[in-house]
Design a protein around this motif. Sequence first.
Motif, PDB file in Angstrom:
ATOM      1  N   UNK A 232       0.830  -1.202   0.000  1.00 17.74           N
ATOM      2  CA  UNK A 232       0.000   0.000   0.000  1.00 17.74           C
ATOM      3  C   UNK A 232       0.868   1.256   0.000  1.00 17.74           C
ATOM      4  N   UNK A 233       1.932   1.253   0.818  1.00 18.40           N
ATOM      5  CA  UNK A 233       2.829   2.408   0.883  1.00 18.40           C
ATOM      6  C   UNK A 233       3.485   2.645  -0.477  1.00 18.40           C
ATOM      7  N   UNK A 234       3.869   1.580  -1.142  1.00 15.86           N
ATOM      8  CA  UNK A 234       4.496   1.705  -2.456  1.00 15.86           C
ATOM      9  C   UNK A 234       3.542   2.361  -3.453  1.00 15.86           C
ATOM     10  N   UNK A 235       2.279   1.927  -3.418  1.00 15.92           N
ATOM     11  CA  UNK A 235       1.287   2.506  -4.329  1.00 15.92           C
ATOM     12  C   UNK A 235       1.009   3.971  -4.005  1.00 15.92           C
ATOM     13  N   UNK A 236       1.193   4.366  -2.741  1.00 11.26           N
ATOM     14  CA  UNK A 236       0.943   5.751  -2.323  1.00 11.26           C
ATOM     15  C   UNK A 236       2.175   6.644  -2.446  1.00 11.26           C
ATOM     16  N   UNK A 237       3.286   6.074  -2.927  1.00 10.65           N
ATOM     17  CA  UNK A 237       4.492   6.875  -3.116  1.00 10.65           C
ATOM     18  C   UNK A 237       5.426   6.924  -1.926  1.00 10.65           C
ATOM     19  N   UNK A 238       5.323   5.938  -1.037  1.00 13.31           N
ATOM     20  CA  UNK A 238       6.199   5.864   0.132  1.00 13.31           C
ATOM     21  C   UNK A 238       6.972   4.556   0.119  1.00 13.31           C
ATOM     22  N   UNK A 239       8.023   4.517   0.923  1.00 12.06           N
ATOM     23  CA  UNK A 239       8.680   3.233   1.203  1.00 12.06           C
ATOM     24  C   UNK A 239       8.355   2.883   2.647  1.00 12.06           C
ATOM     25  N   UNK A 240       8.146   1.581   2.910  1.00 12.21           N
ATOM     26  CA  UNK A 240       7.722   1.129   4.234  1.00 12.21           C
ATOM     27  C   UNK A 240       8.442  -0.163   4.563  1.00 12.21           C
ATOM     28  N   UNK A 241       8.882  -0.275   5.815  1.00 16.51           N
ATOM     29  CA  UNK A 241       9.433  -1.550   6.275  1.00 16.51           C
ATOM     30  C   UNK A 241       9.249  -1.655   7.781  1.00 16.51           C
ATOM     31  N   UNK A 242       9.171  -2.875   8.273  1.00 15.32           N
ATOM     32  CA  UNK A 242       8.982  -3.119   9.700  1.00 15.32           C
ATOM     33  C   UNK A 242       9.817  -4.330  10.081  1.00 15.32           C
ATOM     34  N   UNK A 243      10.746  -4.128  11.010  1.00 17.68           N
ATOM     35  CA  UNK A 243      11.733  -5.156  11.349  1.00 17.68           C
ATOM     36  C   UNK A 243      11.699  -5.454  12.833  1.00 17.68           C
ATOM     37  N   UNK A 244      11.747  -6.749  13.168  1.00 16.97           N
ATOM     38  CA  UNK A 244      11.803  -7.193  14.554  1.00 16.97           C
ATOM     39  C   UNK A 244      13.233  -7.561  14.915  1.00 16.97           C
ATOM     40  N   UNK A 245      13.605  -7.295  16.172  1.00 16.35           N
ATOM     41  CA  UNK A 245      14.960  -7.615  16.627  1.00 16.35           C
ATOM     42  C   UNK A 245      14.947  -7.987  18.103  1.00 16.35           C
ATOM     43  N   UNK A 246      15.726  -9.025  18.482  1.00 16.47           N
ATOM     44  CA  UNK A 246      15.828  -9.366  19.908  1.00 16.47           C
ATOM     45  C   UNK A 246      16.742  -8.428  20.681  1.00 16.47           C
ATOM     46  N   UNK A 247      17.486  -7.566  19.974  1.00 12.22           N
ATOM     47  CA  UNK A 247      18.424  -6.644  20.620  1.00 12.22           C
ATOM     48  C   UNK A 247      19.248  -7.393  21.673  1.00 12.22           C
ATOM     49  N   UNK A 248      19.406  -6.799  22.850  1.00 12.11           N
ATOM     50  CA  UNK A 248      20.159  -7.477  23.918  1.00 12.11           C
ATOM     51  C   UNK A 248      19.242  -7.803  25.090  1.00 12.11           C
ATOM     52  N   UNK A 249      17.955  -7.964  24.819  1.00 16.49           N
ATOM     53  CA  UNK A 249      17.006  -8.283  25.876  1.00 16.49           C
ATOM     54  C   UNK A 249      17.322  -9.648  26.496  1.00 16.49           C
ATOM     55  N   UNK A 250      17.135  -9.800  27.806  1.00 16.66           N
ATOM     56  CA  UNK A 250      17.389 -11.094  28.447  1.00 16.66           C
ATOM     57  C   UNK A 250      16.331 -12.130  28.066  1.00 16.66           C
ATOM     58  N   UNK A 251      16.715 -13.397  28.210  1.00 17.86           N
ATOM     59  CA  UNK A 251      15.841 -14.529  27.894  1.00 17.86           C
ATOM     60  C   UNK A 251      15.779 -15.432  29.120  1.00 17.86           C
ATOM     61  N   UNK A 252      14.578 -15.937  29.424  1.00 18.21           N
ATOM     62  CA  UNK A 252      14.388 -16.811  30.585  1.00 18.21           C
ATOM     63  C   UNK A 252      13.649 -18.065  30.143  1.00 18.21           C
ATOM     64  N   UNK A 253      14.099 -19.216  30.609  1.00 17.23           N
ATOM     65  CA  UNK A 253      13.465 -20.467  30.195  1.00 17.23           C
ATOM     66  C   UNK A 253      13.312 -21.407  31.386  1.00 17.23           C
ATOM     67  N   UNK A 254      12.135 -22.032  31.481  1.00 20.78           N
ATOM     68  CA  UNK A 254      11.831 -22.990  32.538  1.00 20.78           C
ATOM     69  C   UNK A 254      11.450 -24.325  31.924  1.00 20.78           C
ATOM     70  N   UNK A 255      11.912 -25.415  32.543  1.00 20.06           N
ATOM     71  CA  UNK A 255      11.596 -26.760  32.070  1.00 20.06           C
ATOM     72  C   UNK A 255      10.155 -27.116  32.404  1.00 20.06           C
ATOM     73  N   UNK A 256       9.424 -27.572  31.416  1.00 19.04           N
ATOM     74  CA  UNK A 256       8.058 -28.020  31.656  1.00 19.04           C
ATOM     75  C   UNK A 256       8.065 -29.511  32.008  1.00 19.04           C
TER      76      UNK A 256
END
Length: 338
Positions: A232-256
Motif C-alpha cells: 500500500x505504501x508503495x502505491x501511495x508513493x512511500x517506502x515502508x518496512x517493519x523489522x523485529x529484533x531481539x536486541x540485547x534483551x534477556x531470555x528466561x526459560x523454565x523446564x516443563x
Amino acid sequence: MRVYGRRKVLALAAGVLAAATACTGNAPPPTSKAPATPSASPSPTAPAVAITQAEAAQEFFKITVTDDRLRVKSPLQGRLAMAVDQTMGGQTELTKAAFLSTGNAPLRHKWGTPTLFVPRWAPNEPAPWFSAVATRDGSPALLTFAKSDGWRLSSVALLLPGQQLPEFQRDADGYVTALASDDKSITISPQFMGPVHASVAETGSAGVTAGLVAAGPYTTDVAEQIASLREKAKNDGFSYDSIFSPDSFPVYALRTKDGGALIQYSLSRTTSTTTKTAEDDYIPVPESARWAISTPVLRRTLRLIETHQYASVVPSLKAPAPAAVIAHDGALTRASGQ
C-alpha cells in the motif's frame, strides 16, 4: 545517579512494606500457592539457595506495590526515574513510555496473589531470576524478576485468551528448573527463540524459519500485515518496512513437566516510512505516537519503535512440533521523524 535513585526507591519500598504490614495486622505478603501435585516430600535439610520461595514472594509484593505508589499522579519529584529504576530489559522501555505517553499519570494496576516459579539457584549465582503468575487487572499475567544490584521487574506478558501455563518440572522442595540459554533438549534453544520469532513475524510462511513457530496473531499474521502495508505504501508513493529484533534483551526459560520449556523473551519492532516522491506527500503521524511527535504529519520520515514481551511453549526434541506463543504484552515506546 543510579545508586542515589536506587536508594530512594528502596526507601519508598520500605515505607510501602511497613504500611502494608500495619494495615494487615502484621500479616506477611502473599506467598505462592503450593504445587497441585508435589512429586515428593520436601527434603529435611534443603541446601542454601540464592533466593527462597518466601523471599521471592516478598520481592513480588515490594516491587508491584511500589510501582503502584509511583504511578499515582502526585508532586513527588522523580517518580519516573524511580519507577524505571525498578525495571530492566524490556520493562524499562515500556515503563518509560507508560509515564511519558500519559503526562506522568500511567494506568495503575491491581495485582492478585502470585503463584511463584523459583529456580533453585546456588547461593553464589551472579544473576538469579524467578517468575510468577498473578492476575493483573483481572487477567492472568506472567512476570519475571531478575537480580543485578537489586531485584527488578524484567518481563510481563498477559496470557492470551484460551491459553494457560504448562506444568513445570519441580523438585521435592517445589523449586522449578531453569534452562541454560544454549539448551539443546528442546526444538528451539532459548537463545534462538527471539531471532526465530522475529524471522517468522517478518517473513511468515515464506521464510526459512517457516513452521518452527505456530501461525497466529503475533507471528504469521504480523508478516501478512507488513507485506500488505508495504504494498500500500508503495502505491501511495512511500517506502515502508517493519523489522523485529531481539536486541540485547534477556531470555528466561523454565523446564516443563513434559520435557519442553516455557521461554520468555522480548523483541523490538522498528517501523519506518519514508517519502519517495514530491515533498507535499506528507506522512500522517498515528494517534498512538502523538505523545512523542507534536505534529500531525511529517514531511520526510516517520520511525516508530515498539517493545514486545512474549512467552512461548517450546516442545521437547523427543516430540517435535512448532513453538506456540501463549502470552504477550507490548506498546509503542519511541517515535521520531522529520
